[in-house]
Design a protein around this motif. Structure first.
Motif, PDB file in Angstrom:
ATOM      1  N   LYS A  83      72.924 -35.583  12.024  1.00 53.56           N
ATOM      2  CA  LYS A  83      72.642 -34.410  12.855  1.00 53.56           C
ATOM      3  C   LYS A  83      73.345 -34.456  14.208  1.00 53.56           C
ATOM      4  O   LYS A  83      73.382 -33.447  14.902  1.00 53.56           O
ATOM      5  CB  LYS A  83      71.128 -34.255  13.042  1.00 53.56           C
ATOM      6  N   ARG A  84      73.930 -35.592  14.545  1.00 53.01           N
ATOM      7  CA  ARG A  84      74.728 -35.650  15.770  1.00 53.01           C
ATOM      8  C   ARG A  84      76.143 -35.145  15.547  1.00 53.01           C
ATOM      9  O   ARG A  84      76.922 -35.034  16.494  1.00 53.01           O
ATOM     10  CB  ARG A  84      74.756 -37.092  16.303  1.00 53.01           C
ATOM     11  N   ARG A  85      76.461 -34.804  14.288  1.00 53.32           N
ATOM     12  CA  ARG A  85      77.779 -34.252  13.962  1.00 53.32           C
ATOM     13  C   ARG A  85      77.738 -32.731  14.091  1.00 53.32           C
ATOM     14  O   ARG A  85      76.710 -32.130  14.313  1.00 53.32           O
ATOM     15  CB  ARG A  85      78.204 -34.668  12.545  1.00 53.32           C
ATOM     16  N   SER A  86      78.915 -32.118  13.916  1.00 56.36           N
ATOM     17  CA  SER A  86      79.021 -30.660  14.030  1.00 56.36           C
ATOM     18  C   SER A  86      78.270 -29.981  12.893  1.00 56.36           C
ATOM     19  O   SER A  86      78.017 -30.591  11.840  1.00 56.36           O
ATOM     20  CB  SER A  86      80.497 -30.247  13.979  1.00 56.36           C
ATOM     21  N   PRO A  87      77.911 -28.695  13.056  1.00 54.58           N
ATOM     22  CA  PRO A  87      77.261 -27.967  11.962  1.00 54.58           C
ATOM     23  C   PRO A  87      78.073 -28.009  10.665  1.00 54.58           C
ATOM     24  O   PRO A  87      77.491 -28.098   9.575  1.00 54.58           O
ATOM     25  CB  PRO A  87      77.137 -26.544  12.508  1.00 54.58           C
ATOM     26  N   LEU A  88      79.398 -27.949  10.771  1.00 52.93           N
ATOM     27  CA  LEU A  88      80.212 -27.982   9.556  1.00 52.93           C
ATOM     28  C   LEU A  88      80.148 -29.349   8.893  1.00 52.93           C
ATOM     29  O   LEU A  88      80.110 -29.438   7.654  1.00 52.93           O
ATOM     30  CB  LEU A  88      81.665 -27.606   9.871  1.00 52.93           C
ATOM     31  N   GLN A  89      80.147 -30.407   9.676  1.00 58.15           N
ATOM     32  CA  GLN A  89      80.007 -31.747   9.112  1.00 58.15           C
ATOM     33  C   GLN A  89      78.647 -31.900   8.431  1.00 58.15           C
ATOM     34  O   GLN A  89      78.534 -32.507   7.364  1.00 58.15           O
ATOM     35  CB  GLN A  89      80.153 -32.801  10.204  1.00 58.15           C
ATOM     36  N   GLN A  90      77.617 -31.337   9.052  1.00 58.03           N
ATOM     37  CA  GLN A  90      76.286 -31.403   8.457  1.00 58.03           C
ATOM     38  C   GLN A  90      76.254 -30.633   7.134  1.00 58.03           C
ATOM     39  O   GLN A  90      75.622 -31.076   6.163  1.00 58.03           O
ATOM     40  CB  GLN A  90      75.262 -30.836   9.434  1.00 58.03           C
ATOM     41  N   LEU A  91      76.923 -29.496   7.097  1.00 53.84           N
ATOM     42  CA  LEU A  91      76.982 -28.728   5.859  1.00 53.84           C
ATOM     43  C   LEU A  91      77.751 -29.488   4.785  1.00 53.84           C
ATOM     44  O   LEU A  91      77.348 -29.498   3.611  1.00 53.84           O
ATOM     45  CB  LEU A  91      77.629 -27.367   6.114  1.00 53.84           C
ATOM     46  N   ALA A  92      78.847 -30.137   5.160  1.00 53.61           N
ATOM     47  CA  ALA A  92      79.621 -30.919   4.198  1.00 53.61           C
ATOM     48  C   ALA A  92      78.793 -32.069   3.640  1.00 53.61           C
ATOM     49  O   ALA A  92      78.865 -32.377   2.438  1.00 53.61           O
ATOM     50  CB  ALA A  92      80.900 -31.441   4.851  1.00 53.61           C
ATOM     51  N   ALA A  93      77.990 -32.717   4.498  1.00 53.32           N
ATOM     52  CA  ALA A  93      77.109 -33.782   4.023  1.00 53.32           C
ATOM     53  C   ALA A  93      76.053 -33.230   3.082  1.00 53.32           C
ATOM     54  O   ALA A  93      75.701 -33.861   2.069  1.00 53.32           O
ATOM     55  CB  ALA A  93      76.452 -34.481   5.211  1.00 53.32           C
ATOM     56  N   THR A  94      75.548 -32.031   3.400  1.00 49.13           N
ATOM     57  CA  THR A  94      74.582 -31.381   2.511  1.00 49.13           C
ATOM     58  C   THR A  94      75.200 -31.105   1.150  1.00 49.13           C
ATOM     59  O   THR A  94      74.569 -31.331   0.108  1.00 49.13           O
ATOM     60  CB  THR A  94      74.087 -30.072   3.148  1.00 49.13           C
ATOM     61  N   CYS A  95      76.447 -30.625   1.127  1.00 49.66           N
ATOM     62  CA  CYS A  95      77.138 -30.376  -0.141  1.00 49.66           C
ATOM     63  C   CYS A  95      77.240 -31.646  -0.968  1.00 49.66           C
ATOM     64  O   CYS A  95      77.016 -31.635  -2.194  1.00 49.66           O
ATOM     65  CB  CYS A  95      78.535 -29.827   0.118  1.00 49.66           C
ATOM     66  N   ALA A  96      77.595 -32.751  -0.318  1.00 54.73           N
ATOM     67  CA  ALA A  96      77.737 -34.014  -1.027  1.00 54.73           C
ATOM     68  C   ALA A  96      76.406 -34.464  -1.617  1.00 54.73           C
ATOM     69  O   ALA A  96      76.323 -34.841  -2.796  1.00 54.73           O
ATOM     70  CB  ALA A  96      78.287 -35.083  -0.081  1.00 54.73           C
ATOM     71  N   LEU A  97      75.348 -34.398  -0.821  1.00 55.75           N
ATOM     72  CA  LEU A  97      74.044 -34.843  -1.304  1.00 55.75           C
ATOM     73  C   LEU A  97      73.462 -33.879  -2.331  1.00 55.75           C
ATOM     74  O   LEU A  97      72.787 -34.306  -3.283  1.00 55.75           O
ATOM     75  CB  LEU A  97      73.090 -35.004  -0.115  1.00 55.75           C
ATOM     76  N   GLU A  98      73.726 -32.590  -2.181  1.00 55.82           N
ATOM     77  CA  GLU A  98      73.291 -31.635  -3.198  1.00 55.82           C
ATOM     78  C   GLU A  98      74.012 -31.879  -4.529  1.00 55.82           C
ATOM     79  O   GLU A  98      73.445 -31.690  -5.597  1.00 55.82           O
ATOM     80  CB  GLU A  98      73.540 -30.202  -2.713  1.00 55.82           C
ATOM     81  N   HIS A  99      75.276 -32.301  -4.441  1.00 55.60           N
ATOM     82  CA  HIS A  99      75.986 -32.636  -5.677  1.00 55.60           C
ATOM     83  C   HIS A  99      75.367 -33.873  -6.321  1.00 55.60           C
ATOM     84  O   HIS A  99      75.245 -33.939  -7.555  1.00 55.60           O
ATOM     85  CB  HIS A  99      77.463 -32.885  -5.399  1.00 55.60           C
ATOM     86  N   TYR A 100      74.959 -34.834  -5.504  1.00 54.57           N
ATOM     87  CA  TYR A 100      74.263 -36.005  -6.045  1.00 54.57           C
ATOM     88  C   TYR A 100      72.979 -35.592  -6.756  1.00 54.57           C
ATOM     89  O   TYR A 100      72.709 -36.030  -7.882  1.00 54.57           O
ATOM     90  CB  TYR A 100      73.929 -36.968  -4.908  1.00 54.57           C
ATOM     91  N   THR A 101      72.165 -34.777  -6.104  1.00 54.90           N
ATOM     92  CA  THR A 101      70.900 -34.395  -6.722  1.00 54.90           C
ATOM     93  C   THR A 101      71.131 -33.559  -7.976  1.00 54.90           C
ATOM     94  O   THR A 101      70.400 -33.702  -8.965  1.00 54.90           O
ATOM     95  CB  THR A 101      70.013 -33.619  -5.732  1.00 54.90           C
ATOM     96  N   ALA A 102      72.159 -32.712  -7.973  1.00 56.32           N
ATOM     97  CA  ALA A 102      72.459 -31.909  -9.161  1.00 56.32           C
ATOM     98  C   ALA A 102      72.947 -32.788 -10.304  1.00 56.32           C
ATOM     99  O   ALA A 102      72.612 -32.545 -11.476  1.00 56.32           O
ATOM    100  CB  ALA A 102      73.500 -30.846  -8.834  1.00 56.32           C
ATOM    101  N   THR A 103      73.732 -33.809  -9.982  1.00 56.67           N
ATOM    102  CA  THR A 103      74.207 -34.738 -11.010  1.00 56.67           C
ATOM    103  C   THR A 103      73.039 -35.502 -11.616  1.00 56.67           C
ATOM    104  O   THR A 103      72.911 -35.610 -12.842  1.00 56.67           O
ATOM    105  CB  THR A 103      75.226 -35.723 -10.409  1.00 56.67           C
TER     106      THR A 103
END
Length: 281
Positions: free
Chosen positions: A117-137
């Motif tokens: 959360k100390r990163r930019s909103p876009l970095q936070q969104l990119a991390a969310t995408c990565a973790l959402e891909h993990y949960t979807a997998t």
């Protein structure tokens, strides 16, 4: 190298308000009577409340700038994630009631999310995408292969099955939001950003989950070679929960990737029928 949205035009993300385990909390070793498997899933669950709140914040930041149908999908995503948070709070409380100290695990997840959360909103969104891909997998494999949750207590299995169904349903919402947020980037820059974030996320995810698992096994007095050998065989051998997750990470980093390049809505239909049959029983 572009990644246009391939989300099906007729995708329906359903809002469900289901509750699990209120009447019959699971046993201490609720997964197959196995301390290792139980510790792994409890470790995973301990990260979900803080993690899913973070996902909601990261995606909601871009909501008002999107158009339909993505805006409506974001609203459905937020609803589903709020329900997941509620049910995993209950599940984690049940682990505490069974005698586990969950607080250090939740603190570790909170510190990791705080770092992101100390990163930019876009970095936070990119991390969310990565973790959402993990949960979807993980969700796809849990639904497709009964071995993942085979032997789990019935109510706990239903909760994880429900969570998996909804993770598959909304698996591209964060990713499509990222495509929208990076629409002015070159395809190469967009690909590099999401791939680098996936690499960092993979390392931190493994650290948190395995440290949390070790903490729980230590509380059982079973943080030893024999327990870990059995657990790692389950995670990386057959059915291979973490092996499939690592394979999914490499798939994610392929240029042109999109979560809906595999349309597994038929799996959702089958799994929903099984879940409803369990409810009827």
């Amino acid at each position: 190298m572009s990644s246009p949205s391939r989300t099906p035009a007729d995708l329906h993300i359903e809002k469900r308000d289901l509750k699990f385990g209120r009447e019959d909390p699971p046993a201490r070793w609720w997964h197959s009577g196995d301390p290792g498997r139980t510790a792994f899933f409890n470790a995973l669950s301990s990260t979900f409340p803080v993690g899913e709140r973070f996902f909601m914040t990261a995606v909601r930041y871009y909501r008002d700038d999107t158009a339909q149908p993505l805006r409506g999908q974001i609203d459905d995503f937020l609803y589903q994630e709020s329900m997941h948070t509620r049910e995993h709070v209950v599940f984690n409380r049940q682990a505490q009631d069974a005698g586990y100290d969950i607080a250090p695990l939740e603190d570790r997840a909170r510190r990791t999310i705080g770092w992101v959360k100390r990163r930019s909103p876009l970095q936070q969104l990119a991390a969310t995408c990565a973790l959402e891909h993990y949960t979807a997998t993980l969700a796809h494999d849990a639904l497709a292969n009964p071995e993942h949750l085979g032997g789990a207590a019935p109510e706990a299995r239903r909760m994880w099955q429900w969570h998996a169904i909804e993770e598959v349903e909304h698996k591209a919402v964060a990713f499509d939001t990222f495509l929208h947020a990076t629409r002015h980037m070159t395809p190469m820059r967009r690909w590099l950003k999401r791939s680098l974030v996936m690499c960092v996320t993979t390392v931190r995810f493994h650290y948190v989950i395995f440290r949390n698992t070790a903490d729980l096994l230590r509380q059982d007095g079973l943080n030893d070679f024999a327990t870990w050998r059995s657990l790692l065989r389950y995670l990386y051998g057959r059915p291979g929960t973490m092996r499939m997750l690592l394979r999914g990470a490499f798939t994610y980093m392929r240029p042109g990737f999109h979560p809906w390049e595999i349309d597994d809505r038929a799996l959702i239909v089958t799994s929903l029928a099984q879940l409803e049959a369990g409810q009827a029983a």
